[in-house]
Design an enzyme around this catalytic site. Structure first.
Site, PDB file in Angstrom:
ATOM      1  CB  THR A  43     -15.318 -10.079   8.102  1.00  0.00           C
ATOM      2  OG1 THR A  43     -14.214 -10.122   7.187  1.00  0.00           O
ATOM      3  CG2 THR A  43     -14.839  -9.401   9.372  1.00  0.00           C
TER       4      THR A  43
ATOM      5  CB  CYS B  43     -15.555 -14.667   1.413  1.00  0.00           C
ATOM      6  SG  CYS B  43     -16.127 -12.959   1.318  1.00  0.00           S
TER       7      CYS B  43
END
Length: 236
Positions: free
Chosen positions: A83, A196
């Site tokens: 992430t 992202c």
């Protein structure tokens, strides 16, 4: 082959992408029935999102540090935090383990530099676009980082959490991202960092007039490079 630790679940949609990429890359490089030697620990993203939205980053760091320690105990030789946003607590995670954490922004910056670019647009969650933990890591590699205007940032963030993290991929949102990318290019971006991991489910190189840098793929490529590097080889 070293064992790659994957600390994921944030969201599991992108973690599944990480797992697939790791195995595909190992098969491409080694052939036959080879696959990645890896350990996957997947957290409950609802817990993490609550800590994010309430600004309890230290608590999130402790949670992920414990998870990272479990990944190491399971036999991982290196760790990927799957992430971008939670690299805000990367130092806490690294402090909890003895194996190296491969920082996602470092892998991304290396790819941008290798492409000969020095000014990039950054798409990601509001945390990633607006706070300095990620942008400063990129600028530390000599990059000029451009983020969207406030309204665009809000819509990019909304699509991530309300659509992509739930597995919803729509042409309408793809067009929204294309328009944001065009505005970043107009502002001087020579390339676009898909900062992202879920954005790669929506945007491909065909959606941008300039090169895109898919952070998940670049992160996994760096991990596979490290996992397959022969002991004693220069740089090992």
């Amino acid at each position: 082959m070293l064992t790659i630790g994957l600390l994921g679940g944030m969201s599991w949609e992108s973690s599944a992408h990480y797992y697939r990429l790791a195995n595909e890359l190992v098969r491409e490089r080694m052939g036959g029935l080879h696959s990645a030697r890896c350990v996957l620990y997947s957290v409950d993203f609802a817990d993490i999102e609550q800590l994010q939205s309430t600004g309890r980053w230290d608590e999130a760091g402790r949670l992920l540090g414990r998870a990272a320690a479990a990944v190491q105990a399971a036999g991982a030789d290196l760790l990927l935090l799957c992430t971008n946003t939670m690299h805000k607590v990367a130092d806490q995670v690294q402090a909890a383990i003895d194996i190296p954490l491969l920082h996602l922004a470092d892998a991304t910056a290396a790819a941008v530099g290798a492409a000969g670019l020095d000014s990039v647009g950054l798409l990601g969650t509001a945390f990633t676009m607006e706070q300095d933990f990620y942008r400063d890591r990129l600028t530390g590699h000599g990059l000029n980082v451009i983020v969207p205007e406030a309204d665009d940032r809000a819509e990019v963030h909304r699509i991530i959490y309300q659509e992509l993290c739930l597995g919803h991929v729509s042409d309408t949102s793809r067009q929204t991202y294309r328009q944001v990318i065009d505005r970043l290019v107009h502002s001087g971006a020579q390339g676009i960092i898909l900062g992202c991991t879920e954005i790669e489910l929506l945007i491909s190189p065909d959606d941008s007039p300039v090169p895109v840098f898919p952070t998940s793929r670049l992160h996994v490529e760096a991990a596979v490079d490290a996992a397959l590097r022969e002991p004693g080889r220069s740089g090992s």
